[in-house]
Design a protein around this motif. Structure first.
Motif, short mmCIF file in Angstrom:
data_model
loop_
_atom_site.label_atom_id
_atom_site.label_comp_id
_atom_site.label_asym_id
_atom_site.label_seq_id
_atom_site.Cartn_x
_atom_site.Cartn_y
_atom_site.Cartn_z
N ASP A 61 0.81 -1.23 0.00
CA ASP A 61 0.00 0.00 0.00
C ASP A 61 0.84 1.28 0.00
O ASP A 61 0.34 2.35 0.32
CB ASP A 61 -0.96 0.01 1.20
N HIS A 62 2.12 1.17 -0.35
CA HIS A 62 2.96 2.36 -0.41
C HIS A 62 3.93 2.28 -1.59
O HIS A 62 4.44 1.22 -1.93
CB HIS A 62 3.79 2.53 0.88
N TRP A 63 4.11 3.42 -2.22
CA TRP A 63 5.18 3.62 -3.20
C TRP A 63 6.12 4.67 -2.63
O TRP A 63 5.80 5.34 -1.65
CB TRP A 63 4.61 4.16 -4.51
N TYR A 64 7.28 4.80 -3.25
CA TYR A 64 8.10 5.97 -2.94
C TYR A 64 8.63 6.56 -4.23
O TYR A 64 8.97 5.86 -5.17
CB TYR A 64 9.23 5.66 -1.96
N VAL A 65 8.59 7.89 -4.27
CA VAL A 65 9.10 8.65 -5.40
C VAL A 65 10.48 9.14 -5.04
O VAL A 65 10.71 9.64 -3.92
CB VAL A 65 8.17 9.84 -5.72
N MET A 66 11.42 9.01 -5.96
CA MET A 66 12.81 9.29 -5.62
C MET A 66 13.49 10.15 -6.67
O MET A 66 13.38 9.89 -7.87
CB MET A 66 13.59 7.97 -5.46
N ALA A 67 14.18 11.17 -6.19
CA ALA A 67 15.15 11.90 -7.00
C ALA A 67 16.50 11.30 -6.66
O ALA A 67 16.94 11.35 -5.50
CB ALA A 67 15.12 13.40 -6.67
N ALA A 68 17.14 10.69 -7.64
CA ALA A 68 18.39 9.96 -7.40
C ALA A 68 19.56 10.67 -8.05
O ALA A 68 19.59 10.82 -9.27
CB ALA A 68 18.26 8.54 -7.94
N MET A 69 20.50 11.09 -7.24
CA MET A 69 21.72 11.72 -7.73
C MET A 69 22.87 10.73 -7.52
O MET A 69 23.11 10.27 -6.41
CB MET A 69 22.00 13.03 -6.98
N GLN A 70 23.58 10.41 -8.58
CA GLN A 70 24.57 9.33 -8.51
C GLN A 70 25.87 9.73 -7.82
O GLN A 70 26.61 8.86 -7.36
CB GLN A 70 24.90 8.84 -9.94
N ASN A 71 26.14 11.01 -7.71
CA ASN A 71 27.46 11.46 -7.25
C ASN A 71 27.36 12.25 -5.95
O ASN A 71 27.21 13.47 -5.98
CB ASN A 71 28.12 12.33 -8.32
N ALA A 72 27.45 11.56 -4.84
CA ALA A 72 27.57 12.23 -3.55
C ALA A 72 28.87 11.73 -2.92
O ALA A 72 29.94 12.29 -3.17
CB ALA A 72 26.36 11.94 -2.67
N GLY A 73 28.80 10.65 -2.15
CA GLY A 73 30.02 10.10 -1.57
C GLY A 73 31.03 9.66 -2.61
O GLY A 73 32.24 9.72 -2.38
N VAL A 74 30.54 9.19 -3.78
CA VAL A 74 31.45 8.80 -4.85
C VAL A 74 32.38 9.95 -5.20
O VAL A 74 33.61 9.78 -5.31
CB VAL A 74 30.66 8.35 -6.11
N ALA A 75 31.81 11.13 -5.39
CA ALA A 75 32.61 12.29 -5.76
C ALA A 75 33.43 12.82 -4.59
O ALA A 75 34.62 13.14 -4.74
CB ALA A 75 31.70 13.39 -6.30
N LEU A 76 32.82 12.91 -3.41
CA LEU A 76 33.54 13.46 -2.26
C LEU A 76 34.71 12.58 -1.85
O LEU A 76 35.78 13.09 -1.48
CB LEU A 76 32.57 13.65 -1.09
N GLU A 77 34.52 11.27 -1.91
CA GLU A 77 35.61 10.36 -1.55
C GLU A 77 36.75 10.46 -2.56
O GLU A 77 37.93 10.43 -2.19
CB GLU A 77 35.09 8.92 -1.48
N TRP A 78 36.41 10.63 -3.84
CA TRP A 78 37.46 10.80 -4.85
C TRP A 78 38.25 12.08 -4.59
O TRP A 78 39.49 12.08 -4.65
CB TRP A 78 36.85 10.83 -6.25
N VAL A 79 37.56 13.16 -4.28
CA VAL A 79 38.24 14.43 -4.01
C VAL A 79 39.11 14.30 -2.77
O VAL A 79 40.29 14.68 -2.76
CB VAL A 79 37.23 15.57 -3.87
N ARG A 80 38.53 13.78 -1.69
CA ARG A 80 39.30 13.64 -0.43
C ARG A 80 40.56 12.81 -0.65
O ARG A 80 41.66 13.20 -0.23
CB ARG A 80 38.42 12.96 0.62
N SER A 81 40.42 11.68 -1.34
CA SER A 81 41.56 10.81 -1.58
C SER A 81 42.59 11.48 -2.49
O SER A 81 43.80 11.40 -2.25
CB SER A 81 41.08 9.49 -2.21
N SER A 82 42.11 12.16 -3.53
CA SER A 82 43.02 12.83 -4.47
C SER A 82 43.81 13.94 -3.79
O SER A 82 44.96 14.23 -4.17
CB SER A 82 42.24 13.41 -5.65
#
Length: 466
Positions: free
Chosen positions: A277-298
């Motif tokens: 009896d429930h759906w969820y609507v989602m705005a999905a952004m692929q680059n959060a931790g992926v991008a921040l971790e790359w920057v931090r590591s770089s």
């Protein structure tokens, strides 16, 4: 005792919860996906298995002996071609994989509207189409096309099944979660690969003797079917009321609104089935931790240094975080990242600050897409990447809505453990504790000008990405 297993993109986590809803143990093991060529993102499923064994070895045996049931939370959309014996016929193709762009053209013209989801790369359907065209031998060896959590559960002795929250994210299922066999046939995909769809809290098999010995758990205990990590995080953090919206930050960022009625199609948003009896609507952004971790590591920073340096000074640098393409609202798998407005004196702290701002701007893009059809007066904030108070304030300032950080940690693992309890008939609603930290209030729209520059930068560079 109930065990929740969360198979993430960068780590596997386990959480043990007792019958009172108290967390008894949390452990994790990190790993990295493979990129054998540009645009590909894969993982050997054996890594998940060995990582699970490693994290369970950290749990005292007396706690493991008390486990009554296991529940699962998993990174969504990925494809694991699995043989009947539980081994993989090919490395898992993950949600951030970009190889299936051409396969989106194979879908019927009205497919997105019927599926209630825009056609996006990285979903199980397009990935399977690519495999049929380019790795047919692996497809012919496989007995099942599983999502990550379903592969792991099956290897533990579970049944061949999945749940509606994951099936509706494959681009091969009807909005109710059942497989769209008409579409599957039209695309020329083997019907035999698709497992039964069961509710997330249903029993999805029992732990085998072999797996019990490998993992140190009691043989024969029930394995709940489980759910995707986004709905598990929503459940574990207490998102139970229709109309609530939550921002979860991890490898990606998801804005989730729970609704009690079937949503309308929106080309910038995803719509998945949560329960009967429930759906969820989602705005999905692929680059959060992926991008921040790359920057931090770089930049050779640990996370404490990264936050401290980032908030020492403001910056005029603009960062586009789209390292692996982008979904909401751009729906552009070719989008890529960039730093703009650099100078000889630009510091590491400025680059880190620009990265945080860029991720926040990307989330605001997604929020504005969601706000076109759903009123959002405030946001619940959850996820492992949202704990720093300065980052929370930046998010509130950029998004221009008050934030209620959810104090419950490890929400995906907790949600999985709650599904394990539900599989045995235990009502888990009583374990939801609304213990939110004080609201974070925006300090005025101080980022409006820079946000406009951020959007303009992507538009100007769009034709340059290759």
């Amino acid at each position: 005792m109930f065990l929740g297993i969360d198979i993430g993109t960068g780590s596997i986590k386990i959480l043990l919860m007792n019958r009172s809803g108290e967390i008894q143990a949390v452990h994790s093991q990190t790993y990295r996906c493979s990129t054998p060529q540009r645009g590909h993102a894969e993982m050997d499923p054996e890594i998940w298995w060995q990582s699970l064994k490693m994290v369970l070895q950290q749990v005292p045996q007396d706690l493991k002996d008390q486990v009554e049931a296991v529940g699962f939370s998993g990174q969504m959309h990925g494809l694991v071609l699995t043989r009947a014996d539980g081994t993989a016929a090919h490395p898992a193709v993950l949600w951030l994989d970009q190889r299936s762009t051409a396969e989106l053209q194979d879908y019927p013209e009205d497919a997105a509207e019927r599926l209630l989801n825009p056609l996006s790369v990285g979903m199980l359907g397009p990935s399977l189409l690519w495999m049929v065209k380019h790795r047919l031998e692996a497809v012919e060896q496989a007995d099942f096309a599983f999502l990550p959590k379903d592969h792991l559960r099956y290897r533990m002795g579970g049944d061949a099944c999945t749940d509606p929250s994951d099936s509706t994210g494959t681009l091969l299922a009807k909005p109710d979660g059942n497989w769209n066999m008409g579409l599957i046939h039209a695309l020329g995909l083997p019907e035999r690969l698709f497992p039964e769809v069961r509710p997330s809290a249903a029993v999805g098999g029992h732990l085998s003797e072999w797996a019990a010995q490998e993992l140190g758990l009691p043989a024969g205990i029930p394995l709940a079917v489980g759910a995707g990590d986004t709905p598990c995080a929503a459940l574990g953090s207490g998102l139970l009321q229709a109309g609530q919206t939550q921002l979860t930050t991890g490898s990606g960022a998801q804005l989730v609104t729970l609704t009690s009625s079937k949503p309308n199609f929106d080309p910038a948003l995803n719509a998945y089935r949560a329960t009967s009896d429930h759906w969820y609507v989602m705005a999905a952004m692929q680059n959060a931790g992926v991008a921040l971790e790359w920057v931090r590591s770089s930049l050779s920073l640990d996370w404490t240094e990264a936050y401290d340096l980032a908030f020492q000074q403001e910056t005029s640098v603009v960062f586009l975080p789209h390292l692996i393409g982008e979904r909401t609202p751009l729906m552009d798998p070719k989008a890529r990242g960039a730093w703009l407005n650099l100078e000889p004196g630009t510091s590491r702290g400025e680059l880190m600050r620009a990265a945080l701002e860029g991720v926040a701007f990307s989330i605001r893009n997604g929020l504005e897409a969601l706000q076109k059809s759903h009123e959002v007066k405030h946001l619940r904030l959850a996820g492992g990447g949202s704990g720093d108070s300065r980052w929370q304030q930046l998010l509130a300032d950029v998004l221009q809505v008050p934030l209620n950080p959810v104090s419950a940690l490890h929400s995906s693992g907790k949600g999985a453990a709650m599904l394990a309890a539900a599989a045995l008939g235990h009502p888990f609603e009583r374990w939801i504790k609304q213990e939110d930290t004080p609201e974070v209030i925006p300090r005025g729209d101080v980022y409006q000008h820079k946000f406009e520059k951020f959007r303009e930068a992507h538009e100007r560079l769009k034709g340059w990405f290759f």
